[in-house]
Design a protein around this motif. Sequence first.
Motif, short mmCIF file in Angstrom:
data_model
loop_
_atom_site.label_atom_id
_atom_site.label_comp_id
_atom_site.label_asym_id
_atom_site.label_seq_id
_atom_site.Cartn_x
_atom_site.Cartn_y
_atom_site.Cartn_z
N ALA A 169 9.11 28.73 -0.49
CA ALA A 169 10.33 29.54 -0.44
C ALA A 169 10.69 29.88 1.00
CB ALA A 169 10.14 30.81 -1.26
N ALA A 170 9.69 30.22 1.79
CA ALA A 170 9.95 30.56 3.19
C ALA A 170 10.41 29.33 3.98
CB ALA A 170 8.70 31.16 3.83
N ILE A 171 9.74 28.21 3.79
CA ILE A 171 10.11 26.98 4.50
C ILE A 171 11.48 26.51 4.05
CG2 ILE A 171 9.49 24.55 4.81
CD1 ILE A 171 7.72 26.37 6.39
N TRP A 228 15.90 28.00 -7.05
CA TRP A 228 14.70 27.27 -7.49
C TRP A 228 14.63 25.88 -6.85
CZ3 TRP A 228 15.15 22.57 -9.82
CH2 TRP A 228 16.37 22.27 -10.40
N LEU A 229 15.78 25.26 -6.62
CA LEU A 229 15.81 23.94 -6.00
C LEU A 229 15.49 24.03 -4.52
CD1 LEU A 229 16.27 20.98 -6.58
CD2 LEU A 229 18.69 21.34 -6.19
N ALA A 271 12.31 22.19 -2.78
CA ALA A 271 12.43 21.38 -1.56
C ALA A 271 11.50 21.92 -0.48
CB ALA A 271 13.88 21.38 -1.07
N GLY A 272 11.36 23.23 -0.40
CA GLY A 272 10.45 23.82 0.58
C GLY A 272 9.00 23.53 0.29
N SER A 290 11.86 20.25 5.75
CA SER A 290 12.67 21.13 4.90
C SER A 290 14.15 20.97 5.19
CB SER A 290 12.23 22.58 5.12
OG SER A 290 13.03 23.43 4.36
N VAL A 291 14.50 20.86 6.46
CA VAL A 291 15.91 20.63 6.83
C VAL A 291 16.38 19.32 6.22
CG1 VAL A 291 17.45 20.13 8.76
CG2 VAL A 291 15.85 22.03 8.92
#
Length: 91
Positions: A14-16, A33-34, A38-39, A72-73
């Motif tokens: 979540a943080a990433i 949630w998506l 992804a994070g 993450s980006v």
Amino acid sequence: MTIGGLVAAAVLGAAIGALGRLVVPGRETMPAWLLMAAGVVAAFGGTGLVHLFSLGDGGWNLWEALFQILLSVAAVVLVAAFWPKRTGRDP
């Protein structure tokens, strides 16, 4: 992997994911949630790349954090490109 490891992966994901979302310009179109998923994928991928290239020695690592944020980006950009846009009206 233990339950604690899964919870830590979700929190870190979540943080990433949020950091990746902050870097990507534009409106938010994907659900939370998506973004978290992804994070999580980016967090595991970044850790895997650090181990693959032998850049880490355990503990916190700058390379690992950079790889995780960059992945993450990339994940947020890819998901945002393929996730359907909200139109503001019901179908």
